[in-house]
Design an enzyme around this catalytic site. Structure first.
Site, PDB file in Angstrom:
ATOM      1  CE  LYS A 109      24.734  23.182  -6.534  1.00  0.00           C
ATOM      2  NZ  LYS A 109      23.279  22.996  -6.332  1.00  0.00           N
ATOM      3  NE  ARG A 207      17.591  23.372  -1.580  1.00  0.00           N
ATOM      4  CZ  ARG A 207      18.533  22.936  -2.421  1.00  0.00           C
ATOM      5  NH1 ARG A 207      19.601  22.290  -1.962  1.00  0.00           N
ATOM      6  NH2 ARG A 207      18.399  23.116  -3.718  1.00  0.00           N
ATOM      7  CG  HIS A 236      16.266  21.328  -6.516  1.00  0.00           C
ATOM      8  ND1 HIS A 236      16.908  21.022  -7.695  1.00  0.00           N
ATOM      9  CD2 HIS A 236      17.070  20.857  -5.523  1.00  0.00           C
ATOM     10  CE1 HIS A 236      18.058  20.397  -7.416  1.00  0.00           C
ATOM     11  NE2 HIS A 236      18.169  20.284  -6.111  1.00  0.00           N
ATOM     12  NE  ARG A 292      17.599  23.917 -11.284  1.00  0.00           N
ATOM     13  CZ  ARG A 292      16.323  23.638 -11.043  1.00  0.00           C
ATOM     14  NH1 ARG A 292      15.354  24.254 -11.725  1.00  0.00           N
ATOM     15  NH2 ARG A 292      16.001  22.752 -10.127  1.00  0.00           N
ATOM     16  CE1 TYR A 336      50.870  11.741  13.776  1.00  0.00           C
ATOM     17  CE2 TYR A 336      49.654  12.070  11.733  1.00  0.00           C
ATOM     18  CZ  TYR A 336      50.551  12.527  12.696  1.00  0.00           C
ATOM     19  OH  TYR A 336      51.113  13.765  12.558  1.00  0.00           O
ATOM     20  CB  CYS A 383      49.192  12.369   7.729  1.00  0.00           C
ATOM     21  SG  CYS A 383      50.025  10.841   8.206  1.00  0.00           S
ATOM     22  CG  MET A 384      46.405  18.352   7.639  1.00  0.00           C
ATOM     23  SD  MET A 384      46.782  19.732   8.716  1.00  0.00           S
ATOM     24  CE  MET A 384      45.801  19.340  10.153  1.00  0.00           C
ATOM     25  CG  ASP A 385      49.952  18.497   5.737  1.00  0.00           C
ATOM     26  OD1 ASP A 385      49.020  19.246   5.420  1.00  0.00           O
ATOM     27  OD2 ASP A 385      50.459  18.471   6.877  1.00  0.00           O
TER      28      ASP A 385
HETATM   29  C1  LIG Z   1      22.764  22.112  -7.224  1.00  0.00           C
HETATM   30  C2  LIG Z   1      21.479  22.321  -7.930  1.00  0.00           C
HETATM   31  C3  LIG Z   1      21.269  21.757  -9.203  1.00  0.00           C
HETATM   32  C4  LIG Z   1      22.223  20.790  -9.854  1.00  0.00           C
HETATM   33  O1  LIG Z   1      21.956  19.509  -9.317  1.00  0.00           O
HETATM   34  P1  LIG Z   1      22.748  18.191  -9.799  1.00  0.00           P
HETATM   35  O2  LIG Z   1      22.039  17.100  -9.105  1.00  0.00           O
HETATM   36  O3  LIG Z   1      24.149  18.364  -9.345  1.00  0.00           O
HETATM   37  O4  LIG Z   1      22.618  18.146 -11.275  1.00  0.00           O
HETATM   38  C5  LIG Z   1      20.095  22.087  -9.853  1.00  0.00           C
HETATM   39  N1  LIG Z   1      19.191  22.905  -9.284  1.00  0.00           N
HETATM   40  C6  LIG Z   1      19.349  23.441  -8.050  1.00  0.00           C
HETATM   41  C7  LIG Z   1      18.304  24.320  -7.480  1.00  0.00           C
HETATM   42  C8  LIG Z   1      20.503  23.158  -7.330  1.00  0.00           C
HETATM   43  O5  LIG Z   1      20.641  23.657  -6.095  1.00  0.00           O
END
Ligand SMILES: *Cc1c(COP(=O)(O)O)cnc(C)c1O
Length: 450
Positions: A109, A207, A236, A292, A336, A383-385
């Site tokens: 993601k 969540r 999760h 995951r 700055y 700075c920004m850049d």
């Molecule tokens: C982002 C996410 C993960 C990965 O988590 P990490 O801590 O980066 O390994 C796994 N499961 C869900 C539902 C997530 O949103």
């Protein structure tokens, strides 16, 4: 003397003939011959030596029709490198923690935490990951359009209006609302396809998801639909990376209870999964059928507890070349606010990277850059850049003096010899986590894969 600015490759919209004759006119004023035709028609000759980055005095034959072919690093002297062998290494190291039958999902993601979702997905799948997970429908569609065929799970329930995309691109949603499930099932039925989904269970993070003691009720509500297919059930953890383990264990218990209830009610939960990176290394009991892998895919430790447990390699490094240097007299300020004051005998070097590139302003005067295997202090406000760093030009002892020049390469994040600057340190200094810092570096800089 060369009148063309080094690196100058023409203006967009200026006719090639016009430009060349203007350049030739300047050359003639200096008694020089008009520019020769490029040796290889259409080739560029770069205004810097590609190895050292030093500017080189050269004629600049170029083809106005190919200005867009000038490589990104010749357009901008700040970039991100992603070491895909590190991604593969992290997958292989993580696999060692898993039972042979346990699947590994690469969480890609947010453009693979700023590392580039398509390239990282290919590397992870090639190294033994089985599946991919993203946060949004557009992220999943991007992977499909890039030709990736592995199963893709969206880790949240997308808007019902995106259902045609799920079916059309074979993307598996997370579901926790019966209404969504039914709409999804009906749309699939109309097209004569199945509607696979993973059910999110809320075991305590609060969540998303169906509360752990309502899972069976949810399944009874939607199970009448013939196209719907429960492919997996997951939860999760809120505290897998925290030193204390009590809250984690309560969540793990709720999840195990929910899965047992699903089975007792006669439903097949399919692929059961719960572990993110921290849980993978710390809690083998919750691997179930799949894990995951997110932050550690990219080489970061989710918490200090995992440091001795697994060998991870960061894949991301951040680079820039010096664009300006100057000696700043004692007590003059820099950047700055002029908060930094020169102690004298310092060369102040500028690099073209700033907070718009993810080099967070909060790191001002609080991070080091690496040049020639040595640390140099970033000074003045970022700075920004652009931002500046300080090179002490006094020579003492046997230390060799470094005299940086425009074009020299500087490491903003990464390691060189024994010197190392990490995203972990930056996150710590900013009171943030590595995820946020890594994603920041994806904002504007070109990514190069090595
Ligand atoms: C982002 C996410 C993960 C990965 O988590 P990490 O801590 O980066 O390994 C796994 N499961 C869900 C539902 C997530 O949103």
């Amino acid at each position: 003397m060369n009148d063309l600015p080094n690196g100058f490759t023409g203006f967009a919209g200026v006719d090639r003939e016009q430009f060349e004759s203007a350049a030739d006119a300047i050359r003639r004023q200096h008694g020089e011959e008009p520019a020769p035709e490029p040796a290889v028609p259409g080739s560029f000759q770069y205004a810097r030596d590609l190895d050292s980055g030093r500017r080189v005095e050269t004629e600049l034959p170029f083809d106005m029709n190919r200005i867009d072919d000038i490589p990104p690093l010749d357009q901008r002297w700040a970039w991100v490198e992603i070491d895909l062998s590190a991604i593969r290494h992290n997958v292989a190291e993580t696999r060692k923690f898993l039972q042979p039958r346990c699947r590994l999902t690469a969480v890609v993601k947010a453009d693979a935490y700023g590392h580039g979702a398509v390239e990282v997905s290919k590397a992870a799948l090639g190294a033994g990951a089985d599946r991919l997970a993203v946060a949004t429908v557009p992220e999943a569609v991007e992977l499909r359009k890039a030709g990736l065929t592995a199963p893709i799970l969206i880790l949240a329930q997308p808007p019902a209006t995106s259902i045609p995309l799920l079916l059309g691109y074979n993307i598996t949603p997370t579901i926790y609302e019966p209404d969504f499930a039914v709409a999804y099932g009906e749309a699939a039925d109309l097209h004569g396809v199945k509607a696979p989904y993973h059910l999110a269970v809320n075991t305590g993070m609060n969540r998303i998801g169906v509360r752990f003691d309502h899972v069976v009720e949810f399944l009874h509500q939607v199970s009448f639909h013939r196209a719907l297919e429960l492919e997996g059930v997951f939860t999760h953890y809120a505290t897998a990376d925290c030193p204390e383990t009590l809250d984690f264990n309560i969540q793990a218990r709720h999840f195990a209870d929910a899965i047992a209830a699903v089975r007792a009610a006669g439903f097949d939960p399919g692929i059961v999964h719960s572990a993110n990176s921290a849980a993978i290394y710390r809690y083998p009991d919750v691997h179930f059928d799949m894990v995951r892998l997110g932050i550690s895919l990219y080489g970061f430790h989710p918490c200090p507890e995992t440091r001795g447990m697994v060998d991870l390699r960061p894949a991301m490094s951040v680079h820039a070349r010096i664009t300006d240097t100057r000696f700043v007299p004692m007590s003059e300020g820099v950047s700055y606010g002029l908060h930094y004051r020169s102690p004298g005998s310092v060369k102040i070097c500028t690099v073209p990277i700033g907070y718009a590139d993810g080099l967070r302003r909060g790191l001002s005067s609080n991070t080091d850059f690496i040049l020639g295997g040595r640390y140099f202090r970033q000074v003045g406000n970022i700075c920004m850049d652009q931002c500046m760093f300080e090179v002490d030009m006094r020579s003492y002892g046997t230390r060799d003096r470094i005299d940086p020049q425009v074009g020299d390469e500087v490491l903003i994040v990464g390691s060189q010899g024994i010197a190392e600057v990490t995203i972990d340190e930056m996150a710590e200094k900013l009171g943030s986590i590595q995820h946020e810092i890594a994603i920041g570096f994806a904002q504007r800089m070109e990514r190069i894969y090595t």
